[in-house]
Design a protein around this motif. Structure first.
Motif, PDB file in Angstrom:
ATOM      1  N   LEU A  14      28.313  -0.593-115.905  1.00  0.00           N
ATOM      2  CA  LEU A  14      28.199   0.303-114.760  1.00  0.00           C
ATOM      3  C   LEU A  14      29.142  -0.146-113.643  1.00  0.00           C
ATOM      4  O   LEU A  14      29.878   0.666-113.077  1.00  0.00           O
ATOM      5  N   GLN A  15      29.128  -1.430-113.338  1.00  0.00           N
ATOM      6  CA  GLN A  15      29.979  -1.961-112.281  1.00  0.00           C
ATOM      7  C   GLN A  15      31.456  -1.772-112.614  1.00  0.00           C
ATOM      8  O   GLN A  15      32.249  -1.403-111.748  1.00  0.00           O
ATOM      9  N   GLN A  16      31.818  -1.995-113.853  1.00  0.00           N
ATOM     10  CA  GLN A  16      33.217  -1.838-114.262  1.00  0.00           C
ATOM     11  C   GLN A  16      33.667  -0.386-114.070  1.00  0.00           C
ATOM     12  O   GLN A  16      34.755  -0.142-113.540  1.00  0.00           O
ATOM     13  N   GLN A  17      32.833   0.557-114.480  1.00  0.00           N
ATOM     14  CA  GLN A  17      33.192   1.963-114.312  1.00  0.00           C
ATOM     15  C   GLN A  17      33.292   2.347-112.840  1.00  0.00           C
ATOM     16  O   GLN A  17      34.196   3.082-112.441  1.00  0.00           O
ATOM     17  N   ARG A  68      37.049  14.393-106.198  1.00  0.00           N
ATOM     18  CA  ARG A  68      35.628  14.680-105.982  1.00  0.00           C
ATOM     19  C   ARG A  68      34.800  14.284-107.203  1.00  0.00           C
ATOM     20  O   ARG A  68      33.696  13.753-107.072  1.00  0.00           O
ATOM     21  N   SER A  69      35.338  14.500-108.384  1.00  0.00           N
ATOM     22  CA  SER A  69      34.637  14.118-109.620  1.00  0.00           C
ATOM     23  C   SER A  69      34.438  12.611-109.688  1.00  0.00           C
ATOM     24  O   SER A  69      33.378  12.131-110.097  1.00  0.00           O
ATOM     25  N   LEU A  70      35.455  11.868-109.302  1.00  0.00           N
ATOM     26  CA  LEU A  70      35.333  10.406-109.289  1.00  0.00           C
ATOM     27  C   LEU A  70      34.263   9.963-108.298  1.00  0.00           C
ATOM     28  O   LEU A  70      33.464   9.068-108.592  1.00  0.00           O
ATOM     29  N   GLN A  71      34.244  10.587-107.140  1.00  0.00           N
ATOM     30  CA  GLN A  71      33.243  10.240-106.132  1.00  0.00           C
ATOM     31  C   GLN A  71      31.837  10.581-106.620  1.00  0.00           C
ATOM     32  O   GLN A  71      30.914   9.778-106.463  1.00  0.00           O
ATOM     33  N   ASP A  72      31.689  11.757-107.225  1.00  0.00           N
ATOM     34  CA  ASP A  72      30.378  12.159-107.750  1.00  0.00           C
ATOM     35  C   ASP A  72      29.934  11.237-108.874  1.00  0.00           C
ATOM     36  O   ASP A  72      28.764  10.855-108.959  1.00  0.00           O
ATOM     37  N   ARG A  73      30.861  10.870-109.735  1.00  0.00           N
ATOM     38  CA  ARG A  73      30.546   9.973-110.848  1.00  0.00           C
ATOM     39  C   ARG A  73      30.060   8.630-110.316  1.00  0.00           C
ATOM     40  O   ARG A  73      29.089   8.058-110.825  1.00  0.00           O
ATOM     41  N   ASN A  74      30.720   8.115-109.306  1.00  0.00           N
ATOM     42  CA  ASN A  74      30.305   6.829-108.748  1.00  0.00           C
ATOM     43  C   ASN A  74      28.931   6.906-108.090  1.00  0.00           C
ATOM     44  O   ASN A  74      28.168   5.937-108.138  1.00  0.00           O
ATOM     45  N   GLN A  75      28.603   8.030-107.509  1.00  0.00           N
ATOM     46  CA  GLN A  75      27.250   8.192-106.958  1.00  0.00           C
ATOM     47  C   GLN A  75      26.220   8.095-108.078  1.00  0.00           C
ATOM     48  O   GLN A  75      25.188   7.437-107.927  1.00  0.00           O
ATOM     49  N   ARG A  76      26.500   8.741-109.184  1.00  0.00           N
ATOM     50  CA  ARG A  76      25.581   8.709-110.330  1.00  0.00           C
ATOM     51  C   ARG A  76      25.459   7.286-110.877  1.00  0.00           C
ATOM     52  O   ARG A  76      24.358   6.806-111.162  1.00  0.00           O
ATOM     53  N   LEU A  77      26.589   6.595-111.037  1.00  0.00           N
ATOM     54  CA  LEU A  77      26.569   5.232-111.570  1.00  0.00           C
ATOM     55  C   LEU A  77      25.846   4.282-110.620  1.00  0.00           C
ATOM     56  O   LEU A  77      25.099   3.397-111.060  1.00  0.00           O
ATOM     57  N   THR A  78      26.033   4.465-109.338  1.00  0.00           N
ATOM     58  CA  THR A  78      25.352   3.634-108.347  1.00  0.00           C
ATOM     59  C   THR A  78      23.844   3.878-108.400  1.00  0.00           C
ATOM     60  O   THR A  78      23.058   2.932-108.312  1.00  0.00           O
ATOM     61  N   PHE A  79      23.456   5.120-108.576  1.00  0.00           N
ATOM     62  CA  PHE A  79      22.038   5.454-108.728  1.00  0.00           C
ATOM     63  C   PHE A  79      21.450   4.737-109.942  1.00  0.00           C
ATOM     64  O   PHE A  79      20.369   4.148-109.875  1.00  0.00           O
ATOM     65  N   LEU A  80      22.179   4.759-111.060  1.00  0.00           N
ATOM     66  CA  LEU A  80      21.711   4.080-112.269  1.00  0.00           C
ATOM     67  C   LEU A  80      21.612   2.568-112.061  1.00  0.00           C
ATOM     68  O   LEU A  80      20.664   1.936-112.530  1.00  0.00           O
ATOM     69  N   LYS A  81      22.595   2.006-111.352  1.00  0.00           N
ATOM     70  CA  LYS A  81      22.530   0.568-111.042  1.00  0.00           C
ATOM     71  C   LYS A  81      21.284   0.240-110.237  1.00  0.00           C
ATOM     72  O   LYS A  81      20.612  -0.758-110.498  1.00  0.00           O
ATOM     73  N   ASP A  82      20.983   1.078-109.273  1.00  0.00           N
ATOM     74  CA  ASP A  82      19.784   0.862-108.454  1.00  0.00           C
ATOM     75  C   ASP A  82      18.519   0.976-109.294  1.00  0.00           C
ATOM     76  O   ASP A  82      17.599   0.174-109.133  1.00  0.00           O
ATOM     77  N   GLN A  83      18.479   1.948-110.183  1.00  0.00           N
ATOM     78  CA  GLN A  83      17.314   2.105-111.054  1.00  0.00           C
ATOM     79  C   GLN A  83      17.119   0.898-111.956  1.00  0.00           C
ATOM     80  O   GLN A  83      15.995   0.493-112.229  1.00  0.00           O
ATOM     81  N   LYS A  84      18.235   0.321-112.412  1.00  0.00           N
ATOM     82  CA  LYS A  84      18.159  -0.832-113.310  1.00  0.00           C
ATOM     83  C   LYS A  84      18.045  -2.141-112.528  1.00  0.00           C
ATOM     84  O   LYS A  84      17.948  -3.209-113.127  1.00  0.00           O
ATOM     85  N   ARG A  85      18.094  -2.034-111.221  1.00  0.00           N
ATOM     86  CA  ARG A  85      18.015  -3.203-110.332  1.00  0.00           C
ATOM     87  C   ARG A  85      19.106  -4.238-110.637  1.00  0.00           C
ATOM     88  O   ARG A  85      18.856  -5.433-110.741  1.00  0.00           O
ATOM     89  N   CYS A  86      20.298  -3.707-110.781  1.00  0.00           N
ATOM     90  CA  CYS A  86      21.475  -4.574-111.043  1.00  0.00           C
ATOM     91  C   CYS A  86      21.872  -5.321-109.785  1.00  0.00           C
ATOM     92  O   CYS A  86      21.807  -4.831-108.716  1.00  0.00           O
TER      93      CYS A  86
END
Length: 86
Positions: A14-17, A68-86
């Motif tokens: 997630l962090q790499q992406q 905009r797609s890159l920004q939206d994608r990073n929001q999604r990945l950041t959300f997943l990181k938070d859910q996984k408590r990375c």
């Protein structure tokens, strides 16, 4: 914005992406800033010299969508990181 296998990504993936997307987004932002500076300089030159200068275009519609797609994608990945408590 999201992909079917996103939930299976490990924290490091997630962090790499996120970092790759941020780098690509920064390149678009830098290109846009350079074009804006070129527009300003051309506008000044046209006023000083007395003839119209050709102005550079802002980011194309396609580039804006990609950014905009890159920004939206990073929001999604950041959300997943938070859910996984990375």
């Amino acid at each position: 914005m999201s992909r079917p296998d996103d939930d299976a990504l490990a924290c490091a993936q997630l962090q790499q992406q996120i970092e790759e997307n941020a780098t690509a987004a920064a390149a678009y932002a830098k290109a846009d800033a350079q074009l804006e500076n070129t527009n300003i300089a051309a506008g000044i030159a046209s006023g000083v010299i007395g003839f119209p200068a050709l102005l550079a275009m802002d980011l194309s519609r396609e580039e804006q969508i990609k950014l905009r797609s890159l920004q939206d994608r990073n929001q999604r990945l950041t959300f997943l990181k938070d859910q996984k408590r990375c």
